[in-house]
Design an enzyme around this catalytic site. Structure first.
Site, mmCIF file in Angstrom:
data_model
loop_
_atom_site.group_PDB
_atom_site.id
_atom_site.type_symbol
_atom_site.label_atom_id
_atom_site.label_comp_id
_atom_site.label_asym_id
_atom_site.label_seq_id
_atom_site.Cartn_x
_atom_site.Cartn_y
_atom_site.Cartn_z
ATOM 1 N N SER A 261 67.637 18.529 -114.236
ATOM 2 C CA SER A 261 66.643 17.964 -115.157
ATOM 3 C C SER A 261 65.261 17.922 -114.509
ATOM 4 C CB SER A 261 67.069 16.580 -115.644
ATOM 5 O OG SER A 261 67.125 15.667 -114.578
ATOM 6 N N GLY B 76 66.051 23.542 -101.242
ATOM 7 C CA GLY B 76 67.240 23.863 -100.455
ATOM 8 C C GLY B 76 67.609 22.630 -99.658
ATOM 9 N N LEU B 77 68.779 22.647 -99.103
ATOM 10 C CA LEU B 77 69.231 21.502 -98.305
ATOM 11 C C LEU B 77 68.427 21.363 -97.017
ATOM 12 C CD1 LEU B 77 73.052 21.949 -98.863
ATOM 13 C CD2 LEU B 77 71.680 19.998 -99.610
ATOM 14 N N SER B 78 68.550 20.222 -96.379
ATOM 15 C CA SER B 78 67.866 19.974 -95.114
ATOM 16 C C SER B 78 68.283 21.033 -94.092
ATOM 17 C CB SER B 78 68.227 18.576 -94.595
ATOM 18 O OG SER B 78 67.529 18.305 -93.403
ATOM 19 N N GLY B 79 67.285 21.668 -93.492
ATOM 20 C CA GLY B 79 67.555 22.698 -92.498
ATOM 21 C C GLY B 79 67.568 24.110 -93.061
ATOM 22 N N SER B 80 67.342 24.256 -94.353
ATOM 23 C CA SER B 80 67.388 25.592 -94.960
ATOM 24 C C SER B 80 66.126 26.407 -94.696
ATOM 25 C CB SER B 80 67.661 25.493 -96.464
ATOM 26 O OG SER B 80 66.619 24.800 -97.113
ATOM 27 N N GLY B 81 65.040 25.762 -94.278
ATOM 28 C CA GLY B 81 63.829 26.487 -93.924
ATOM 29 C C GLY B 81 62.665 26.317 -94.885
ATOM 30 N N LYS B 82 62.729 25.347 -95.767
ATOM 31 C CA LYS B 82 61.690 25.141 -96.782
ATOM 32 C C LYS B 82 60.302 24.985 -96.166
ATOM 33 C CE LYS B 82 63.754 21.419 -98.166
ATOM 34 N NZ LYS B 82 64.906 21.432 -97.258
ATOM 35 N N SER B 83 60.159 24.057 -95.263
ATOM 36 C CA SER B 83 58.848 23.781 -94.661
ATOM 37 C C SER B 83 58.348 24.961 -93.845
ATOM 38 C CB SER B 83 58.923 22.538 -93.774
ATOM 39 O OG SER B 83 59.288 21.410 -94.537
#
Length: 173
Positions: free
Chosen positions: A85, A7-14
């Protein structure tokens, strides 16, 4: 297995992966968390943020994830750069691959912008921001997708991921 959250920066991945890791550890699962920002630090921040260097970064993460997967770890990846890809390669190289997409609009991301990327990028003060001057390629076939506009909490997301993976991989999980 490899659980790849993008997800984009700030989406909550970490944030989601840290919660998920705690849940897995409570179940005595051996995990490793590969966070894009931490991997950059481990390599001495030798890459900039151009699209070509982002591809190198993802390649590093893929190699590390493959190594840990071979050593019977549940690998939790938090990776920003998405390219069809590269995500297709993930499905080919990992034995048990589970992809999660945290989708968020720019307005939501600007509110969460702890790295202070979006406003300066929109003003042209910084370059190489995915979603602004580097095209964001939405994952085409994630196993799960969460729309961050619906204000779902990171805990809820982690719980759904955990339950879904548990159901899908009962014999291995």
């Amino acid at each position: 297995m490899v659980i790849w959250i993008t997800g984009l920066s700030g989406s909550g991945k970490s944030t989601v992966n840290k919660i998920l890791q705690k849940m897995l550890i409570k179940k005595n699962k051996k995990t490793i968390l590969l966070d894009g920002d931490i991997i950059r630090e481990l390599y001495g921040n030798d890459l900039n943020f151009t699209e070509s260097n982002r591809k190198i970064q993802i390649n590093r993460i893929q190699k590390l994830a493959k190594f840990f997967e071979k050593n019977n770890r549940i690998v939790l990846v938090s990776a920003l750069y998405s390219n069809n890809s590269l995500l297709k390669k993930n499905r080919q190289i990992f034995k048990n691959y589970f992809e999660v997409y945290l989708k968020a609009t720019l307005s939501v991301l600007k509110k969460r912008d702890i790295k202070n990327l979006y406003v300066p990028a929109l003003k042209g003060k910084i370059k190489n921001v995915v979603g602004i001057d580097i095209k964001w390629n939405e994952p085409k076939k994630p196993n799960l997708m969460f729309d961050q506009n619906n204000k779902i909490t990171p805990n809820k997301i982690a719980n759904i991921i955990f339950k879904t993976i548990h159901e899908k991989y009962k014999s291995k999980f």
